[in-house]
Design an enzyme around this catalytic site. Structure first.
Site, mmCIF file in Angstrom:
data_model
loop_
_atom_site.group_PDB
_atom_site.id
_atom_site.type_symbol
_atom_site.label_atom_id
_atom_site.label_comp_id
_atom_site.label_asym_id
_atom_site.label_seq_id
_atom_site.Cartn_x
_atom_site.Cartn_y
_atom_site.Cartn_z
ATOM 1 N N ASN A 171 0.503 -4.636 3.854
ATOM 2 C CA ASN A 171 0.135 -3.588 2.930
ATOM 3 C C ASN A 171 -1.485 -3.376 2.434
ATOM 4 O O ASN A 171 -1.923 -4.419 2.321
ATOM 5 C CB ASN A 171 0.937 -3.739 1.288
ATOM 6 N N TYR A 175 -7.188 -0.922 -5.423
ATOM 7 C CA TYR A 175 -6.696 -1.007 -6.847
ATOM 8 C C TYR A 175 -8.033 -1.817 -7.400
ATOM 9 O O TYR A 175 -8.495 -2.926 -6.847
ATOM 10 C CB TYR A 175 -5.512 -2.076 -7.007
ATOM 11 N N ARG A 176 -8.508 -1.238 -8.603
ATOM 12 C CA ARG A 176 -9.792 -1.776 -9.078
ATOM 13 C C ARG A 176 -9.672 -3.323 -9.639
ATOM 14 O O ARG A 176 -8.477 -3.718 -9.787
ATOM 15 C CB ARG A 176 -10.087 -0.827 -10.351
ATOM 16 N N TRP A 189 -2.569 -4.144 -10.153
ATOM 17 C CA TRP A 189 -1.584 -3.631 -9.210
ATOM 18 C C TRP A 189 -0.603 -2.937 -10.283
ATOM 19 O O TRP A 189 0.298 -3.556 -10.922
ATOM 20 C CB TRP A 189 -0.771 -4.629 -8.634
ATOM 21 N N GLU A 233 -0.655 0.756 6.305
ATOM 22 C CA GLU A 233 -1.919 1.565 6.184
ATOM 23 C C GLU A 233 -2.708 1.547 7.607
ATOM 24 O O GLU A 233 -3.398 2.370 7.683
ATOM 25 C CB GLU A 233 -2.715 1.297 4.792
ATOM 26 N N ASP A 282 -11.358 5.642 -16.638
ATOM 27 C CA ASP A 282 -10.216 5.872 -15.606
ATOM 28 C C ASP A 282 -10.252 7.349 -15.244
ATOM 29 O O ASP A 282 -11.011 8.204 -15.787
ATOM 30 C CB ASP A 282 -8.863 5.651 -16.243
HETATM 31 C C1 LIG Z 1 -11.021 4.949 -6.377
HETATM 32 C C2 LIG Z 1 -9.552 4.530 -6.609
HETATM 33 C C3 LIG Z 1 -8.885 3.629 -7.500
HETATM 34 C C4 LIG Z 1 -7.648 3.446 -7.801
HETATM 35 N N1 LIG Z 1 -7.435 2.328 -8.627
HETATM 36 C C5 LIG Z 1 -6.000 1.880 -8.865
HETATM 37 C C6 LIG Z 1 -6.010 0.837 -9.318
HETATM 38 O O1 LIG Z 1 -6.687 0.163 -10.110
HETATM 39 N N2 LIG Z 1 -4.495 0.389 -9.581
HETATM 40 C C7 LIG Z 1 -3.377 0.980 -8.709
HETATM 41 O O2 LIG Z 1 -2.228 0.770 -8.853
HETATM 42 N N3 LIG Z 1 -3.761 2.145 -7.975
HETATM 43 C C8 LIG Z 1 -5.075 2.631 -8.097
HETATM 44 N N4 LIG Z 1 -5.469 3.799 -7.080
HETATM 45 C C9 LIG Z 1 -4.411 4.260 -6.440
HETATM 46 C C10 LIG Z 1 -3.872 3.522 -5.364
HETATM 47 O O3 LIG Z 1 -5.019 3.421 -4.175
HETATM 48 C C11 LIG Z 1 -2.761 4.283 -4.434
HETATM 49 O O4 LIG Z 1 -1.611 4.553 -5.293
HETATM 50 C C12 LIG Z 1 -2.273 3.664 -3.302
HETATM 51 O O5 LIG Z 1 -1.179 4.494 -2.661
HETATM 52 C C13 LIG Z 1 -1.949 2.397 -3.291
HETATM 53 O O6 LIG Z 1 -1.427 1.820 -2.249
HETATM 54 P P1 LIG Z 1 -0.004 1.105 -2.066
HETATM 55 O O7 LIG Z 1 0.990 2.679 -2.006
HETATM 56 O O8 LIG Z 1 -0.064 0.479 -0.948
HETATM 57 O O9 LIG Z 1 0.452 0.222 -3.246
HETATM 58 C C14 LIG Z 1 -6.772 3.994 -6.845
HETATM 59 C C15 LIG Z 1 -6.981 4.958 -6.025
HETATM 60 C C16 LIG Z 1 -8.240 5.148 -5.844
HETATM 61 C C17 LIG Z 1 -8.959 6.347 -4.980
HETATM 62 MN MN LIG Z 2 1.556 0.850 0.845
#
Ligand SMILES: Cc1cc2nc3c(=O)[nH]c(=O)nc-3n(C[C@H](O)[C@H](O)[C@H](O)COP(=O)(O)O)c2cc1C
Ligand SMILES: [Mn+2]
Length: 507
Positions: A171, A175-176, A189, A233, A282
């Site tokens: 995966n 995530y910040r 997460w 991804e 945020d």
């Molecule tokens: C700039 C940016 C920051 C993000 N920060 C977070 C975060 O801190 N925590 C989180 O869960 N998702 C965050 N997201 C959203 C996730 O990247 C998005 O939901 C992504 O689908 C997560 O991957 P996953 O589906 O494989 O878990 C952020 C997205 C962007 C564009």
């Molecule tokens: Mn994913």
């Protein structure tokens, strides 16, 4: 079609050739100052910025690489983002090929899927420098503190890599990561995300994690894409790029990372090793309050000799991530239509922080159809977090907010056409009574018939074509100013969003 760039450097070079990048040589402070500069540039549709002299660090910082529709299209090597969707649609179309020409075309498509899987290589520039043990020091990176109430700097544009222990599926998510000390950060997460699921599935509650910083723009985008958990991804990134992502094995953890990354952080997350993360300014436009999240303990930093650090500022919309989200909106339309084919188009308004509000147009065929679609949206991937769903008829342009608002005002009987429900909400939502769970509202703004308890639906006002043509022909003679689209002016800034429309459905 395919991304014209292989890594962040080629991307920076392309942006520069296209007049889309400004190098800033004056010293700037990663503590709030870069945010203020960037926010002004983003909100006026300005260029990507490469800060070459960031206070306290040797590394240059790239920001606003995704900040406009044009740059997003440059990244994907397309004219319009709908062209990316069209490529995916071809893959999703599962019908068997008809004639010989179509068979050959489908074979080509299948081959491009087969070639999309990431490939392992033995060496990569991301490991030109390897720092382990005491040499690990996040202070070397120009990590930004973005907003005044943020308690610490945050890594904001990472591609966080984990593996599902059961299925082996890799995966990648964005995530910040709040900096804690020289060798640790938080891992934000959220509860609905795949990275969190990988941690929860680990039998001993502990997983290796690798964080890639500074990728080609398509791979970085893929980290933000809300793909189903079993879909890798990096596979999607390879497909969209038109070339496989190359991976090298990490030095201290059993994971692979994109070989072309600028910087890689390797380490471990333990479900029992948590603390209070945040607050953080945020993309909701508010600070998300402190909440318990796991820590990421870093075992190694590897990087290019002259690494470039990537960043992004989120905040009150519109911010740079608007265009990452708009790319997702366009790219996922074919996938959404696979499960809900009556959907013509949809729009996620930037002001709604992307998932608070979904406007969807449908080809309506039966009583209650709009409600069926609302519930489908509330059951689809991360769209399930949507607070409000507005359903309009097929002939309404969902990107024209003035028209959508008109339909809601004109076509909704609040007693008959409003659906109240509840379900999961984004963990960042601050308005709900409980965290991550709360109310939802649906507006059925379609035309309703007697089978839905409506009186006879009146005809919409439209001028006849012959009179329109006559006035077109006579316009000059009347001595009146030229007018393109009255609505475009009324919608102001949202005119830009209008250019994202998929296809106009003929009235
Ligand atoms: C700039 C940016 C920051 C993000 N920060 C977070 C975060 O801190 N925590 C989180 O869960 N998702 C965050 N997201 C959203 C996730 O990247 C998005 O939901 C992504 O689908 C997560 O991957 P996953 O589906 O494989 O878990 C952020 C997205 C962007 C564009
Ligand atoms: Mn994913």
């Amino acid at each position: 079609m395919g991304s014209p760039v292989a890594d962040l450097r080629e991307w920076i070079a392309l942006l520069e050739r296209e007049g889309e990048l400004v190098r800033v040589t004056a010293e700037v402070d990663p503590d709030l100052e870069i945010t203020e500069i960037t926010d002004r540039v983003v909100k006026t549709g300005g260029p990507a910025l490469l800060f070459e002299n960031v206070k306290g660090s040797r590394l240059p910082l790239l920001i606003n690489q995704f900040g406009t529709e044009r740059r997003m299209c440059l990244a994907f090597g397309v004219e319009r983002l709908d062209d990316v969707a069209a490529k995916l649609e071809e893959v999703l179309e599962l019908s068997p090929p008809q004639g010989l020409v179509e068979k050959v075309r489908k074979l080509g498509t299948l081959k491009s899927i087969a070639d999309s899987a990431p490939k392992s290589v033995s060496k990569g520039p991301c490991q030109e420098v390897v720092l382990e043990g005491d040499a690990v020091d996040l202070d070397a990176l120009p990590i930004m503190r973005c907003w005044p109430l943020d308690p610490a700097p945050f890594i904001t544009l990472p591609a966080v890599i984990t593996q599902d222990r059961e299925t082996g599926v890799r995966n990648v998510g964005m995530y910040r990561m709040q900096k804690v000390d020289r060798r640790s950060t938080f891992m934000h997460w959220q509860i609905h995300k795949d990275g969190r699921a990988d941690l929860l599935a680990a039998p001993d509650g502990r997983i290796p994690v690798a964080v890639a910083l500074g990728l080609d723009p398509v791979t970085a985008y893929a980290a933000s894409a809300p793909l189903p958990k079993h879909v890798g991804e990096l596979m999607v990134a390879g497909f969209l790029k038109g070339s496989a992502v190359q991976l090298v094995r990490c030095k201290t953890v059993d994971l692979e990372v994109p070989a072309s990354a600028e910087i890689v952080l390797e380490g471990w997350v333990d479900a029992g090793d948590t603390a209070m993360e945040g607050p953080f300014g945020d993309h909701t436009g508010y600070y998300t309050p402190p909440e318990e999240f796991p820590l990421f303990r870093i075992s190694a930093i590897t990087m290019r000799r002259d690494a470039i650090y990537p960043s992004i500022v989120v905040g009150k919309p519109p911010a740079e991530d608007e265009w990452l989200a708009k790319a997702t909106e366009r790219i996922f339309l074919p996938a959404i239509r696979m499960s809900v084919p009556e959907i013509v188009d949809y729009d996620l308004p930037t002001a709604g922080a992307f998932h608070n509000c979904v406007i969807v147009s449908i080809r309506k065929r039966f009583p209650g159809h709009a409600r069926k679609v609302m519930h489908a949206v509330w059951g689809l991937g991360l769209l399930s977090l949507a607070k409000a769903v507005v359903v309009v008829d097929a002939d309404v342009d969902v990107h024209d907010y003035e028209d959508v608002f008109f339909r809601v005002c004109a076509n909704v009987d609040p007693k008959r056409d409003v659906v109240l429900a509840d379900g999961p909400l984004d963990q960042l939502d601050h308005a709900s009574v409980l965290p991550s769970f709360g109310g939802k509202i649906g507006f059925d703004a379609t035309a309703k018939g007697p089978d839905e308890g409506a009186r006879e639906w009146p005809p919409e006002i439209e001028m006849t074509d012959d009179v329109k043509a006559r006035v077109d022909a006579r316009w000059r003679e009347l001595g009146l100013p030229e007018h393109d689209d009255r609505r475009a002016v009324q919608n102001g800034r949202r005119v830009a969003a209008g250019r994202w429309r998929a296809r106009r459905v003929p009235r």
